[in-house]
Scaffold this motif. Structure first.
Motif, PDB file in Angstrom:
ATOM      1  N   LEU A 187       0.829  -1.203   0.000  1.00 31.22           N
ATOM      2  CA  LEU A 187       0.000   0.000   0.000  1.00 31.22           C
ATOM      3  C   LEU A 187       0.866   1.256   0.000  1.00 31.22           C
ATOM      4  O   LEU A 187       0.594   2.220  -0.716  1.00 31.22           O
ATOM      5  CB  LEU A 187      -0.923  -0.016   1.215  1.00 31.22           C
ATOM      6  CG  LEU A 187      -1.853   1.186   1.380  1.00 31.22           C
ATOM      7  CD1 LEU A 187      -2.868   1.241   0.249  1.00 31.22           C
ATOM      8  CD2 LEU A 187      -2.572   1.123   2.726  1.00 31.22           C
ATOM      9  N   GLY A 188       1.922   1.221   0.824  1.00 33.97           N
ATOM     10  CA  GLY A 188       2.834   2.360   0.839  1.00 33.97           C
ATOM     11  C   GLY A 188       3.525   2.562  -0.494  1.00 33.97           C
ATOM     12  O   GLY A 188       3.695   3.691  -0.960  1.00 33.97           O
ATOM     13  N   SER A 189       3.914   1.457  -1.148  1.00 28.24           N
ATOM     14  CA  SER A 189       4.567   1.552  -2.451  1.00 28.24           C
ATOM     15  C   SER A 189       3.622   2.102  -3.507  1.00 28.24           C
ATOM     16  O   SER A 189       3.987   2.998  -4.277  1.00 28.24           O
ATOM     17  CB  SER A 189       5.078   0.165  -2.866  1.00 28.24           C
ATOM     18  OG  SER A 189       5.641   0.198  -4.151  1.00 28.24           O
ATOM     19  N   VAL A 190       2.393   1.560  -3.538  1.00 27.67           N
ATOM     20  CA  VAL A 190       1.416   2.034  -4.518  1.00 27.67           C
ATOM     21  C   VAL A 190       1.054   3.486  -4.260  1.00 27.67           C
ATOM     22  O   VAL A 190       0.932   4.295  -5.192  1.00 27.67           O
ATOM     23  CB  VAL A 190       0.153   1.144  -4.477  1.00 27.67           C
ATOM     24  CG1 VAL A 190      -0.946   1.730  -5.352  1.00 27.67           C
ATOM     25  CG2 VAL A 190       0.480  -0.265  -4.955  1.00 27.67           C
ATOM     26  N   GLY A 191       0.876   3.835  -2.977  1.00 23.51           N
ATOM     27  CA  GLY A 191       0.555   5.225  -2.655  1.00 23.51           C
ATOM     28  C   GLY A 191       1.644   6.195  -3.081  1.00 23.51           C
ATOM     29  O   GLY A 191       1.363   7.283  -3.603  1.00 23.51           O
ATOM     30  N   THR A 192       2.902   5.790  -2.883  1.00 26.78           N
ATOM     31  CA  THR A 192       4.024   6.634  -3.304  1.00 26.78           C
ATOM     32  C   THR A 192       4.043   6.803  -4.817  1.00 26.78           C
ATOM     33  O   THR A 192       4.249   7.903  -5.338  1.00 26.78           O
ATOM     34  CB  THR A 192       5.351   6.009  -2.836  1.00 26.78           C
ATOM     35  OG1 THR A 192       5.347   5.885  -1.413  1.00 26.78           O
ATOM     36  CG2 THR A 192       6.534   6.864  -3.257  1.00 26.78           C
ATOM     37  N   ALA A 193       3.814   5.691  -5.547  1.00 31.68           N
ATOM     38  CA  ALA A 193       3.813   5.761  -7.011  1.00 31.68           C
ATOM     39  C   ALA A 193       2.654   6.607  -7.530  1.00 31.68           C
ATOM     40  O   ALA A 193       2.817   7.406  -8.462  1.00 31.68           O
ATOM     41  CB  ALA A 193       3.738   4.349  -7.586  1.00 31.68           C
ATOM     42  N   LEU A 194       1.475   6.449  -6.935  1.00 35.08           N
ATOM     43  CA  LEU A 194       0.312   7.228  -7.392  1.00 35.08           C
ATOM     44  C   LEU A 194       0.474   8.708  -7.082  1.00 35.08           C
ATOM     45  O   LEU A 194       0.091   9.560  -7.884  1.00 35.08           O
ATOM     46  CB  LEU A 194      -0.960   6.686  -6.733  1.00 35.08           C
ATOM     47  CG  LEU A 194      -1.453   5.315  -7.218  1.00 35.08           C
ATOM     48  CD1 LEU A 194      -2.669   4.884  -6.427  1.00 35.08           C
ATOM     49  CD2 LEU A 194      -1.783   5.364  -8.709  1.00 35.08           C
ATOM     50  N   ALA A 195       1.022   9.025  -5.910  1.00 37.07           N
ATOM     51  CA  ALA A 195       1.251  10.435  -5.571  1.00 37.07           C
ATOM     52  C   ALA A 195       2.210  11.077  -6.557  1.00 37.07           C
ATOM     53  O   ALA A 195       2.051  12.236  -6.946  1.00 37.07           O
ATOM     54  CB  ALA A 195       1.783  10.540  -4.145  1.00 37.07           C
ATOM     55  N   SER A 196       3.212  10.316  -6.988  1.00 37.76           N
ATOM     56  CA  SER A 196       4.143  10.836  -7.985  1.00 37.76           C
ATOM     57  C   SER A 196       3.487  10.956  -9.348  1.00 37.76           C
ATOM     58  O   SER A 196       3.669  11.952 -10.059  1.00 37.76           O
ATOM     59  CB  SER A 196       5.360   9.912  -8.061  1.00 37.76           C
ATOM     60  OG  SER A 196       6.224  10.294  -9.112  1.00 37.76           O
ATOM     61  N   ALA A 197       2.690   9.929  -9.730  1.00 37.72           N
ATOM     62  CA  ALA A 197       2.053   9.949 -11.049  1.00 37.72           C
ATOM     63  C   ALA A 197       1.036  11.076 -11.185  1.00 37.72           C
ATOM     64  O   ALA A 197       0.861  11.642 -12.261  1.00 37.72           O
ATOM     65  CB  ALA A 197       1.370   8.602 -11.311  1.00 37.72           C
ATOM     66  N   THR A 198       0.358  11.412 -10.102  1.00 38.17           N
ATOM     67  CA  THR A 198      -0.633  12.485 -10.163  1.00 38.17           C
ATOM     68  C   THR A 198      -0.012  13.874 -10.069  1.00 38.17           C
ATOM     69  O   THR A 198      -0.687  14.868 -10.311  1.00 38.17           O
ATOM     70  CB  THR A 198      -1.653  12.324  -9.022  1.00 38.17           C
ATOM     71  OG1 THR A 198      -0.957  12.279  -7.763  1.00 38.17           O
ATOM     72  CG2 THR A 198      -2.462  11.045  -9.190  1.00 38.17           C
ATOM     73  N   GLY A 199       1.260  13.945  -9.712  1.00 36.96           N
ATOM     74  CA  GLY A 199       1.920  15.236  -9.606  1.00 36.96           C
ATOM     75  C   GLY A 199       1.891  15.826  -8.217  1.00 36.96           C
ATOM     76  O   GLY A 199       2.352  16.952  -8.005  1.00 36.96           O
ATOM     77  N   LEU A 200       1.369  15.081  -7.234  1.00 36.61           N
ATOM     78  CA  LEU A 200       1.313  15.611  -5.869  1.00 36.61           C
ATOM     79  C   LEU A 200       2.707  15.762  -5.273  1.00 36.61           C
ATOM     80  O   LEU A 200       2.980  16.722  -4.555  1.00 36.61           O
ATOM     81  CB  LEU A 200       0.480  14.682  -4.982  1.00 36.61           C
ATOM     82  CG  LEU A 200      -1.024  14.696  -5.195  1.00 36.61           C
ATOM     83  CD1 LEU A 200      -1.696  13.653  -4.321  1.00 36.61           C
ATOM     84  CD2 LEU A 200      -1.591  16.074  -4.881  1.00 36.61           C
ATOM     85  N   THR A 201       3.578  14.812  -5.548  1.00 42.91           N
ATOM     86  CA  THR A 201       4.939  14.845  -5.021  1.00 42.91           C
ATOM     87  C   THR A 201       5.912  14.452  -6.122  1.00 42.91           C
ATOM     88  O   THR A 201       5.516  13.952  -7.180  1.00 42.91           O
ATOM     89  CB  THR A 201       5.111  13.866  -3.840  1.00 42.91           C
ATOM     90  OG1 THR A 201       4.879  12.533  -4.307  1.00 42.91           O
ATOM     91  CG2 THR A 201       4.136  14.185  -2.718  1.00 42.91           C
ATOM     92  N   GLY A 202       7.177  14.667  -5.857  1.00 43.29           N
ATOM     93  CA  GLY A 202       8.191  14.196  -6.770  1.00 43.29           C
ATOM     94  C   GLY A 202       8.381  12.694  -6.623  1.00 43.29           C
ATOM     95  O   GLY A 202       7.915  12.078  -5.662  1.00 43.29           O
ATOM     96  N   LEU A 203       9.053  12.087  -7.571  1.00 44.74           N
ATOM     97  CA  LEU A 203       9.276  10.649  -7.551  1.00 44.74           C
ATOM     98  C   LEU A 203      10.352  10.310  -6.524  1.00 44.74           C
ATOM     99  O   LEU A 203      11.499  10.751  -6.630  1.00 44.74           O
ATOM    100  CB  LEU A 203       9.703  10.161  -8.930  1.00 44.74           C
ATOM    101  CG  LEU A 203       9.896   8.648  -9.084  1.00 44.74           C
ATOM    102  CD1 LEU A 203       8.605   7.916  -8.745  1.00 44.74           C
ATOM    103  CD2 LEU A 203      10.337   8.313 -10.496  1.00 44.74           C
ATOM    104  N   SER A 204       9.972   9.521  -5.501  1.00 40.55           N
ATOM    105  CA  SER A 204      10.896   9.131  -4.441  1.00 40.55           C
ATOM    106  C   SER A 204      11.424   7.730  -4.743  1.00 40.55           C
ATOM    107  O   SER A 204      10.843   6.718  -4.318  1.00 40.55           O
ATOM    108  CB  SER A 204      10.190   9.167  -3.084  1.00 40.55           C
ATOM    109  OG  SER A 204      11.056   8.737  -2.064  1.00 40.55           O
ATOM    110  N   TRP A 205      12.540   7.679  -5.490  1.00 43.16           N
ATOM    111  CA  TRP A 205      13.093   6.381  -5.859  1.00 43.16           C
ATOM    112  C   TRP A 205      13.572   5.604  -4.641  1.00 43.16           C
ATOM    113  O   TRP A 205      13.439   4.375  -4.584  1.00 43.16           O
ATOM    114  CB  TRP A 205      14.251   6.566  -6.831  1.00 43.16           C
ATOM    115  CG  TRP A 205      13.829   6.886  -8.219  1.00 43.16           C
ATOM    116  CD1 TRP A 205      13.950   8.076  -8.874  1.00 43.16           C
ATOM    117  CD2 TRP A 205      13.189   5.997  -9.147  1.00 43.16           C
ATOM    118  NE1 TRP A 205      13.426   7.994 -10.136  1.00 43.16           N
ATOM    119  CE2 TRP A 205      12.951   6.727 -10.330  1.00 43.16           C
ATOM    120  CE3 TRP A 205      12.782   4.666  -9.071  1.00 43.16           C
ATOM    121  CZ2 TRP A 205      12.341   6.156 -11.443  1.00 43.16           C
ATOM    122  CZ3 TRP A 205      12.166   4.097 -10.178  1.00 43.16           C
ATOM    123  CH2 TRP A 205      11.950   4.839 -11.348  1.00 43.16           C
TER     124      TRP A 205
END
Length: 304
Positions: free
Chosen positions: A168-186
């Motif tokens: 859930l944390g991984s998907v949430g991080t990816a979706l937040a990045s994909a929507t533009g809410l945050t930068g991509l946290s590799w």
């Protein structure tokens, strides 16, 4: 899933118009909802899907065991993908009529829905091992010409929940990045994603005895796995073991040999001709050991 559907638009509420665009005709938005409705409507659909999966499991679980999992996985990807695309299209727009087009998102969502549904169906299509009190005899009689197969599966709900939270944390991080809410946290993605997959692979195990020997597979797909041919096995037995004896939960190695410990209790233990022992905590271990001993004896390698 419910948390993602509500949290995505809520986290972006200060950067989106109210109402927000929720329907497109071609590349132009032609329908809208209030921000509150956009949060609650897909959540309501998800609850209906969960109810549908429960009903499917109750009435058709025996005939179609993979149906509930496919319904939830495909529906979850469809709804979260749609929610993420709506947030992305409306982000930093002054009016819902100015929302970005959805063309690429639609293709990705449809493909992801199909893949998720297929993988979930493959992972859950096999029914669980039959219940009942098996005989405790070390060997069993195999009629001439008969081909017997023994299968048992065990899972750890705690490890499955932990894997789900990491996922859930991984998907949430990816979706937040994909929507533009945050930068991509590799760094966060490379930590959460592999860890969730490793924990998921260690959260369930299946053992199968056939005329080819013993196969033990890990995770919902039975991969990775280990194989012992009948020529490799000296004997098999059912033995009670606890996590303290095995050295903890999961895949453990100590003086007892190798133990896959997902629940305390009776384990299937095999001893190879080299003296190494492998134990796996699965149900119906007595019957599996009896069949394995009978097969090794019939193959000309009597159990010791």
């Amino acid at each position: 899933m419910l948390a993602l559907l509500v949290a995505l638009p809520w986290a972006a509420r200060h950067r989106m118009p109210d109402p927000v665009a929720t329907h497109w005709s071609g590349s132009k938005p032609d329908g809208s909802m209030s921000l509150t409705a956009a949060m609650l409507f897909p959540a309501g659909i998800w609850l209906v899907l969960v109810l549908g999966a429960v009903v499917a499991r109750r009435f058709w679980g025996g005939q179609k065991p993979g149906l509930p999992g496919a319904l939830l996985a495909g529906g979850g990807v469809l709804l979260t993908g749609a929610q993420a695309s709506i947030v992305h299209a409306n982000l930093d727009r002054s009016r819902w009529q100015d929302a970005a087009p959805m063309d690429a998102w639609v293709v990705a969502i449809i493909a992801g829905t199909g893949v998720a549904g297929l993988l979930a169906w493959l992972a859950t299509r096999k029914p669980g091992a039959a219940a009942g009190a098996p005989p405790r005899s070390p060997v069993m009689t195999i009629p001439a010409g008969a081909q017997l197969v023994w299968l048992s599966r065990t899972s750890s709900p705690g490890l499955q929940v932990f894997a789900a939270l990491l996922g859930l944390g991984s998907v949430g991080t990816a979706l937040a990045s994909a929507t533009g809410l945050t930068g991509l946290s590799w760094s966060l993605l490379t930590l959460l994603t592999p860890t969730s997959l490793i924990v998921l692979a260690c959260s369930s195990v299946q053992a199968r005895v056939t005329a080819n020997g013993l196969d033990v597979g890990f995770g919902p797909f039975g991969r990775p796995g280990r194989h012992w041919s009948l020529d490799d096995i000296a004997s098999a037995r059912a033995e009670e073991r606890t996590p303290a004896q095995a050295g903890g939960w999961g895949y453990r190695m100590n003086g007892l040999g190798t133990t896959v410990m997902l629940r305390k209790g009776i384990c299937l233990v095999v001893r190879t001709h080299r003296g190494a022992e492998f134990a796996v905590s699965v149900d119906d271990a007595e019957r599996g050991a009896a069949l394995l001993n009978s097969l090794t004896a019939r193959a000309g390698t009597p159990a010791t």
